[in-house]
Design a protein around this motif. Structure first.
Motif, PDB file in Angstrom:
ATOM      1  N   GLU A 175       1.903   4.841  -1.377  1.00  0.00           N
ATOM      2  CA  GLU A 175       0.465   5.144  -1.335  1.00  0.00           C
ATOM      3  C   GLU A 175      -0.101   5.251  -2.746  1.00  0.00           C
ATOM      4  OE1 GLU A 175      -1.692   5.224   0.911  1.00  0.00           O
ATOM      5  OE2 GLU A 175      -0.685   5.424   2.841  1.00  0.00           O
ATOM      6  N   LYS A 234      -0.298   1.750  -4.208  1.00  0.00           N
ATOM      7  CA  LYS A 234      -1.407   1.011  -3.593  1.00  0.00           C
ATOM      8  C   LYS A 234      -2.755   1.453  -4.157  1.00  0.00           C
ATOM      9  CE  LYS A 234      -3.343  -0.180   0.938  1.00  0.00           C
ATOM     10  NZ  LYS A 234      -3.230   0.037   2.404  1.00  0.00           N
ATOM     11  N   THR A 251      -5.209  -1.031  -6.184  1.00  0.00           N
ATOM     12  CA  THR A 251      -6.546  -1.272  -5.629  1.00  0.00           C
ATOM     13  C   THR A 251      -7.610  -1.080  -6.692  1.00  0.00           C
ATOM     14  OG1 THR A 251      -5.835  -0.582  -3.409  1.00  0.00           O
ATOM     15  CG2 THR A 251      -8.198  -0.557  -3.855  1.00  0.00           C
ATOM     16  N   LEU A 276      -0.020  -5.758  -4.184  1.00  0.00           N
ATOM     17  CA  LEU A 276      -0.600  -5.005  -3.076  1.00  0.00           C
ATOM     18  C   LEU A 276       0.025  -5.438  -1.756  1.00  0.00           C
ATOM     19  CD1 LEU A 276      -4.406  -4.762  -3.968  1.00  0.00           C
ATOM     20  CD2 LEU A 276      -2.912  -2.857  -3.336  1.00  0.00           C
ATOM     21  N   CYS A 290       3.249  -3.650  -1.400  1.00  0.00           N
ATOM     22  CA  CYS A 290       3.048  -2.260  -0.978  1.00  0.00           C
ATOM     23  C   CYS A 290       2.813  -2.188   0.528  1.00  0.00           C
ATOM     24  CB  CYS A 290       1.853  -1.649  -1.712  1.00  0.00           C
ATOM     25  SG  CYS A 290       2.154  -1.224  -3.427  1.00  0.00           S
ATOM     26  N   SER A 291       1.924  -3.036   1.029  1.00  0.00           N
ATOM     27  CA  SER A 291       1.613  -3.015   2.459  1.00  0.00           C
ATOM     28  C   SER A 291       2.846  -3.358   3.287  1.00  0.00           C
ATOM     29  CB  SER A 291       0.483  -4.003   2.771  1.00  0.00           C
ATOM     30  OG  SER A 291      -0.723  -3.602   2.155  1.00  0.00           O
ATOM     31  N   HIS A 343      -3.261  -9.729   1.886  1.00  0.00           N
ATOM     32  CA  HIS A 343      -3.174  -9.640   0.419  1.00  0.00           C
ATOM     33  C   HIS A 343      -2.479 -10.872  -0.159  1.00  0.00           C
ATOM     34  CE1 HIS A 343      -4.870  -5.712   0.039  1.00  0.00           C
ATOM     35  NE2 HIS A 343      -3.904  -5.091   0.695  1.00  0.00           N
TER      36      HIS A 343
END
Length: 367
Positions: free
Chosen positions: A175, A178, A182, A212, A215-216, A228
């Motif tokens: 988190e 990310k 972002t 990103l 991360c997702s 992404h």
């Protein structure tokens, strides 16, 4: 120009060349007047360094960092009763404080400190420059010192945010990673609106969007990860393929989409993305035929396409793909990189096992 921390003590024009001091100096020694003007202009553009030690070129840990992930605090949480602070995701894995060993009775959010961290991030990497550097009409103050303004430099701030995101990602604080990425992507998008699709900005945004996506994917959100990665591909496709780093990033994003489709059971879509990656790498290899890393990339893509062909019961095409990859890697790659050679051996063994009898999952091969 060097990025600075907003909390740094900066020399303002009225501090660096006070009018009365300059006038007194010029009266007593007229030949100093020209030097005084130059000094006041120079001092207005000198950037102090961050007093907390945060720098995108180093790996220092500052007072706003979590000692567990070594990145900037995210969802700052305070241990009770010892009061040590960490990221929420980091400290939630512990029963005892990692710093002092005290039992953790409970964890409380430290909103005040988190707000300070956010303010620090918002202001970090602002630079001090004279107004003439901004492209605006030059304005001089009464004391003949140029007005000083502060501006964000997205790429400077971006390197800092990416550094923090990478630390958090390695510590599985996804988190936090990310959030930083972002911010970085938003900065670059703002610059794209002002400057257009320059190669540097497209490359930067493509890389950040790819991270990103990682991360997702790590958070189990495959839909966002695909979005992404696809957006990363969109920006990287705007760039020439003669840059191996850009080509590699583009092809990796395509392969990662293919991996996600593969695990979702959409084999045709997976093959389509793997094949696009293969074509990108083939084109790059034509421009760099002697690049060991590029040859290895092509072999990996051949393995991925062939594995899907086998699953789709296109055995003939699968065998041809495996054999082509073997042929490429059996040639001696002229590389002094031992890690690259180890990876070559690993991929070669995989291809040989596939061509012979085995059916291990090619999505497990590093893209």
């Amino acid at each position: 120009m060097t990025s600075v921390c907003p909390f740094a003590k900066s020399a303002r024009p009225d501090e660096s060349c006070p009018r009365k001091q300059r006038e007194a100096a010029s009266k007593s020694c007229p030949e100093l007047e020209g030097k005084a003007k130059k000094d006041c202009t120079d001092s207005a553009t000198v950037s102090p360094k961050c007093p907390f030690g945060y720098d995108s070129q180093t790996f220092k840990i500052g007072p706003f960092s979590c000692v567990i992930c070594q990145a900037l605090l995210y969802e700052t949480s305070r241990c009770v009763p010892c009061t040590h602070v960490f990221c929420k995701a980091c400290i939630s894995r512990f029963k005892d404080c990692p710093l002092c060993g005290a039992d953790i009775e409970k964890i409380e959010a430290d909103e005040k400190l988190q707000k300070m961290v956010e303010q620090f991030i918002e202001g970090h990497a602002r630079i001090k420059r004279s107004l003439i550097d901004t492209g605006k009409e030059e304005v001089e103050l009464e004391n003949n010192c140029k007005e000083v303004v502060y501006e964000d430099v997205s790429l400077e701030r971006g390197s800092f945010l990416v550094q923090q995101a990478m630390r958090a990602f390695r510590a599985q604080n996804f988190e936090s990673a990310k959030s930083r990425l972002t911010m970085c992507a938003e900065d670059i998008r703002d610059q794209l609106e002002r400057m257009g699709n320059t190669p540097e900005l497209c490359s930067q945004l493509g890389a950040v969007l790819g991270m990103l996506g990682d991360c997702s994917r790590a958070m189990g959100d495959s839909s966002s990860a695909v979005n992404h990665f696809e957006e990363s591909v969109e920006f990287l496709m705007k760039l020439p393929i003669d840059d191996l780093e850009i080509t590699h990033t583009l092809s990796v994003s395509l392969n990662k989409i293919g991996d996600l489709k593969y695990y979702d059971g959409d084999l045709q879509a997976a093959r389509s993305y793997y094949f696009r990656s293969l074509n990108v790498r083939r084109d790059a290899m034509k421009l760099h035929p002697d690049s060991p890393s590029q040859i290895l990339d092509v072999a990996v893509s051949l393995a991925k396409v062939a594995d899907v062909d086998r699953t789709l019961q296109n055995e003939g095409e699968a065998i041809n793909g495996f054999k082509e990859g073997i042929k490429l890697l059996e040639l001696k790659l002229d590389s002094k990189d031992s890690a690259l050679d180890q990876r070559r051996i690993s991929v070669l063994e995989f291809l040989k096992s596939q061509a012979a009898e085995g059916k291990p999952d090619s999505a497990e091969i590093s893209s």
